[in-house]
Design a protein around this motif. Structure first.
Motif, short mmCIF file in Angstrom:
data_model
loop_
_atom_site.label_atom_id
_atom_site.label_comp_id
_atom_site.label_asym_id
_atom_site.label_seq_id
_atom_site.Cartn_x
_atom_site.Cartn_y
_atom_site.Cartn_z
N GLU A 73 41.87 -34.20 62.07
CA GLU A 73 42.01 -34.76 63.49
C GLU A 73 43.28 -34.90 64.39
O GLU A 73 43.72 -34.50 65.44
CB GLU A 73 41.40 -35.99 63.60
N SER A 74 44.27 -35.40 63.48
CA SER A 74 45.70 -35.57 64.09
C SER A 74 46.77 -34.93 63.41
O SER A 74 47.97 -35.01 63.71
CB SER A 74 46.07 -37.00 63.75
N GLY A 75 46.44 -33.94 62.51
CA GLY A 75 47.56 -33.18 61.78
C GLY A 75 48.49 -34.05 60.87
O GLY A 75 47.88 -35.10 60.28
N ALA A 76 49.82 -33.98 60.64
CA ALA A 76 50.53 -34.64 59.74
C ALA A 76 50.53 -36.16 60.19
O ALA A 76 50.99 -37.03 59.24
CB ALA A 76 52.12 -34.04 59.52
N THR A 77 50.75 -36.45 61.37
CA THR A 77 50.71 -37.86 61.84
C THR A 77 49.60 -38.48 61.60
O THR A 77 49.87 -39.73 61.30
CB THR A 77 51.08 -37.88 63.48
N GLY A 78 48.61 -37.92 60.92
CA GLY A 78 47.14 -38.81 60.72
C GLY A 78 47.44 -39.37 59.18
O GLY A 78 46.58 -40.28 58.95
N LEU A 110 51.48 -34.42 51.99
CA LEU A 110 51.11 -33.36 53.08
C LEU A 110 51.13 -32.09 52.61
O LEU A 110 49.59 -31.53 52.96
CB LEU A 110 52.52 -33.39 53.93
N PRO A 111 51.55 -31.54 51.71
CA PRO A 111 51.30 -30.25 51.04
C PRO A 111 49.87 -30.11 50.26
O PRO A 111 49.24 -29.19 50.27
CB PRO A 111 52.47 -29.78 50.00
N VAL A 112 49.81 -31.37 49.56
CA VAL A 112 48.30 -31.47 48.62
C VAL A 112 47.37 -31.55 49.67
O VAL A 112 46.25 -31.04 49.42
CB VAL A 112 48.49 -32.60 47.66
#
Length: 79
Positions: free
Chosen positions: A45-50, A9-11
């Motif tokens: 498109e979906s944020g972190a859940t993507g 996520l952070p990368v």
């Protein structure tokens, strides 16, 4: 999310915000730039859940229906 997905996520955020290059993220994870681009698109498109695995909870690709499995075993036993 799994630990592996949380670490990405952070990368991915840094790449989307153009603070990091795709090739650097790709070499960090042993991925291709195209795979990183795919993750970036899903993140946009979906944020972190993507970033989560979309096949989680689904049967495997080599899954055989129980009824078909019984039929196969019956045929094998007959021969």
């Amino acid at each position: 999310m799994s630990y592996k997905e949380l670490r990405r996520l952070p990368v991915i955020k840094a790449v989307v915000e153009k603070r990091l290059h795709r090739r650097d993220a790709a070499s960090h994870w042993d991925l291709t730039e195209r795979q990183v681009q795919h993750l970036m698109n899903r993140f946009r498109e979906s944020g972190a859940t993507g970033l989560t695995n979309t096949r989680r909870g689904m049967p495997g690709t080599h899954h055989i229906d129980v009824a078909l499995g019984h039929r196969i075993l019956t045929l094998i036993r007959e021969k």
